[in-house]
Design an enzyme around this catalytic site. Structure first.
Site, PDB file in Angstrom:
ATOM      1  N   GLU A 110     -29.782  26.143  15.105  1.00 21.16           N
ATOM      2  CA  GLU A 110     -29.890  25.079  14.114  1.00 21.16           C
ATOM      3  C   GLU A 110     -29.136  25.526  12.880  1.00 21.16           C
ATOM      4  O   GLU A 110     -29.170  26.704  12.515  1.00 21.16           O
ATOM      5  CB  GLU A 110     -31.349  24.808  13.762  1.00 21.16           C
ATOM      6  CG  GLU A 110     -32.132  24.203  14.896  1.00 21.16           C
ATOM      7  CD  GLU A 110     -33.613  24.082  14.591  1.00 21.16           C
ATOM      8  OE1 GLU A 110     -34.075  24.599  13.550  1.00 21.16           O
ATOM      9  OE2 GLU A 110     -34.307  23.467  15.412  1.00 21.16           O
ATOM     10  N   TYR A 122     -19.379  28.040  14.190  1.00 20.22           N
ATOM     11  CA  TYR A 122     -20.032  27.809  15.480  1.00 20.22           C
ATOM     12  C   TYR A 122     -19.193  26.910  16.384  1.00 20.22           C
ATOM     13  O   TYR A 122     -19.150  27.112  17.603  1.00 20.22           O
ATOM     14  CB  TYR A 122     -21.425  27.217  15.267  1.00 20.22           C
ATOM     15  CG  TYR A 122     -22.338  28.130  14.476  1.00 20.22           C
ATOM     16  CD1 TYR A 122     -22.425  29.493  14.767  1.00 20.22           C
ATOM     17  CD2 TYR A 122     -23.104  27.640  13.427  1.00 20.22           C
ATOM     18  CE1 TYR A 122     -23.253  30.338  14.035  1.00 20.22           C
ATOM     19  CE2 TYR A 122     -23.941  28.479  12.698  1.00 20.22           C
ATOM     20  CZ  TYR A 122     -24.015  29.821  13.005  1.00 20.22           C
ATOM     21  OH  TYR A 122     -24.832  30.654  12.293  1.00 20.22           O
TER      22      TYR A 122
END
Length: 154
Positions: A110, A122
């Site tokens: 998250e 990411y």
């Protein structure tokens, strides 16, 4: 980089405090983790720690967990004075390698929806948006930020 190591239940207080200082320098949303929270998390058998050091001191770290074919990147923090040196990418690469070592094929994390640099990091590592948690993070000033759930594999 020091590769992932299982962390003994008696994690040295100095290490947990050092990691908490890096976390505090890195985050306001979500709130920084305390040394006690970090030490407690690292005492769990499925949790692992990756660190990057500069001048014999931790400059950044990643805490991950892997169990039952899944791995979660719990937190990644790089001290502001050591940013833009590739430490985050190195830590994420270490996470991917450690997840593979632990037979995890589904990876997730998250990230605050307003953290563009982390999202870019990411995404470069192959993660994609799999969901959104509305108003998940709460800031000190009463503001709320969505959490993006990012996934890879599976």
């Amino acid at each position: 980089m020091r590769m992932a190591e299982p962390v003994a239940p008696d994690t040295p207080t100095a290490l947990a405090e050092s990691l908490a200082r890096i976390h505090a320098a890195s985050f306001t949303i979500p709130r920084p983790w305390s040394a006690g929270e970090i030490a407690g998390l690292l005492s769990r058998p499925h949790v692992f720690l990756l660190t990057e050091a500069r001048d014999q001191e931790p400059a950044g770290f990643l805490i991950g967990a892997a169990i039952a074919g899944e791995a979660e990147l719990l937190t990644l923090a790089v001290h502001p004075r050591h940013r833009r040196q590739g430490l985050g990418e190195c830590l994420v690469a270490g996470f991917l390698a450690e997840a593979g070592t632990r037979n995890a094929t589904s990876l997730f994390l998250e990230v605050a929806a307003d953290n563009a640099q982390a999202i870019a990091l990411y995404t470069r590592a192959g993660f994609h948006e799999a969901g959104r948690r509305r108003n998940y993070y709460h800031g000190a000033g009463g503001n709320h930020v969505d959490a993006l759930v990012l996934a890879r594999g599976g």
